[in-house]
Design an enzyme around this catalytic site. Structure first.
Site, PDB file in Angstrom:
ATOM      1  N   LYS A   1       7.061  -3.026   1.891  1.00  0.00           N
ATOM      2  CA  LYS A   1       7.760  -4.931   1.548  1.00  0.00           C
ATOM      3  C   LYS A   1       8.909  -5.022   2.311  1.00  0.00           C
ATOM      4  CE  LYS A   1      10.715  -4.125  -1.557  1.00  0.00           C
ATOM      5  NZ  LYS A   1      11.851  -5.330  -1.031  1.00  0.00           N
TER       6      LYS A   1
ATOM      7  N   PRO B   1       9.456   5.831   4.744  1.00  0.00           N
ATOM      8  CA  PRO B   1      10.880   6.738   4.004  1.00  0.00           C
ATOM      9  C   PRO B   1      11.446   6.142   3.201  1.00  0.00           C
ATOM     10  CG  PRO B   1      11.206   5.175   6.281  1.00  0.00           C
ATOM     11  CD  PRO B   1       9.387   5.456   5.709  1.00  0.00           C
TER      12      PRO B   1
ATOM     13  N   GLY C   1       9.188   1.347  -0.656  1.00  0.00           N
ATOM     14  CA  GLY C   1       8.212   2.334  -0.747  1.00  0.00           C
ATOM     15  C   GLY C   1       7.887   2.816  -2.059  1.00  0.00           C
ATOM     16  N   GLY C   2       9.049   2.730  -2.984  1.00  0.00           N
ATOM     17  CA  GLY C   2       8.578   3.784  -4.322  1.00  0.00           C
ATOM     18  C   GLY C   2       8.391   2.560  -5.302  1.00  0.00           C
TER      19      GLY C   2
ATOM     20  N   SER D   1       7.237  -0.130  -4.389  1.00  0.00           N
ATOM     21  CA  SER D   1       4.641  -0.763  -3.577  1.00  0.00           C
ATOM     22  C   SER D   1       3.657   1.138  -4.891  1.00  0.00           C
ATOM     23  CB  SER D   1       5.177  -0.231  -2.689  1.00  0.00           C
ATOM     24  OG  SER D   1       3.803  -0.994  -1.884  1.00  0.00           O
TER      25      SER D   1
ATOM     26  N   ASP E   1      12.440  -4.453  -7.594  1.00  0.00           N
ATOM     27  CA  ASP E   1      11.383  -5.156  -7.049  1.00  0.00           C
ATOM     28  C   ASP E   1       9.975  -4.482  -7.291  1.00  0.00           C
ATOM     29  OD1 ASP E   1      13.304  -5.460  -4.976  1.00  0.00           O
ATOM     30  OD2 ASP E   1      13.375  -4.045  -3.602  1.00  0.00           O
TER      31      ASP E   1
END
Length: 293
Positions: A14, A99, A106-107, A109, A141
């Site tokens: 994202k 990363p 990242g987490g 998503s 998020d």
């Protein structure tokens, strides 16, 4: 679906093309307005139905992500199980490439991908209210990552606009492999409950804008967390300087709370050449040329 059928989903990075902090609410949370887009780069999640929950990880950043109960995939599964008693669970495998603590969700998503897979396995719609409720409980998020398309995100992440059709945005993502804690950046902003910046409204974003029109609009925006992140992790400023100096760069900005930064280019060839140059000059950085949508 058969008992051992494997389901899979991408978990794209994202990218906050803008991030305006409108103020801090009396309850301490920060109100924001952000144009979010999603990259071709990302993690990958697979799911096999089973009588128990399990989570395994592999990939270059798996060690940093952790595989315990605090991983956002595990938290998302627990949250959806609370919303949907009798939920059929199973074994997840997360291939972690993005990363960690990098400002690219990242987490979040990963968690959203897990929720989508659970919805498919249990035969309920992608827009089932329970999915959104579980996403909100998992992290700020996660809701915007449920349907990974460009859109405006507001409030503390719970207010989502309609999907926006963006022109092709060729980008280079760079993370200097220095984690930046979101909580620390918010603290460095120094806003007290009830205070606001008063910088003015977010510029209007419309579907169907051409590249030049969108670029002009993006330049009227900003990332209000960028200065604080640069103080906490000065390498962010170095990354921005390197990207800004890349041939063909039209805009360089930090994503989220950092430390990942992005640069936008008019063509795929320009983005690819810039990514190769940055990677050659800084082999210790994570560098990825990608397309945002």
């Amino acid at each position: 679906m058969t008992e051992l059928e494997l389901l899979s989903a991408r978990a794209p990075a994202k990218i906050n093309l803008t991030l305006h902090i409108e103020g801090r609410r009396p309850d301490g949370y920060h109100e924001l307005q952000s144009l979010v887009a999603f990259a071709g780069a990302g993690d990958f999640v697979t799911f096999t139905p089973a009588d128990y929950f399990d989570l395994t990880l592999s990939g270059p950043t798996a060690v940093d992500a952790g595989d315990g109960g605090d991983n956002l995939v595990a938290r998302a599964e627990r949250a959806l199980r609370a919303e949907k008693p009798g939920l059929r669970t199973g074994a997840f495998h997360l291939v972690k490439r993005l990363p960690v603590a990098a400002g690219i969700g990242g987490g979040s998503s990963d968690a959203a991908a897990a929720l989508r897979l659970l919805a498919r396995a249990n035969g309920f719609a992608a827009d089932d209210p329970a999915l959104y409720a579980a996403a909100r409980l998992t992290g700020a998020d996660v809701p915007v990552c449920l349907a990974p398309r460009a859109r405006m995100m507001g409030g503390v992440g719970e207010k989502l606009g309609a999907a926006i059709a963006l022109p092709p945005l060729f980008a280079v993502l760079v993370n200097p492999r220095v984690p930046v804690e979101t909580k620390a950046v918010f603290h460095k902003l120094g806003l007290k409950p009830g205070e606001s910046y008063g910088y003015g409204p977010h510029p209007a974003i419309a579907s169907g804008m051409d590249f030049e029109g969108l670029l002009r609009t993006l330049k009227k925006g900003r990332n209000d967390m960028e200065d604080a992140a640069c103080v906490l992790a000065p390498v962010v400023g170095h990354v921005l300087a390197v990207l800004s100096g890349a041939r063909g760069c039209r805009l360089a900005r930090m994503s989220g709370s950092g430390a990942t930064c992005f640069a936008l280019f008019e063509t795929c060839r320009q983005a690819g050449a810039a990514a190769r140059a940055v990677a050659q000059g800084h082999p210790e950085w994570w560098v990825k040329a990608t397309l945002l949508r």
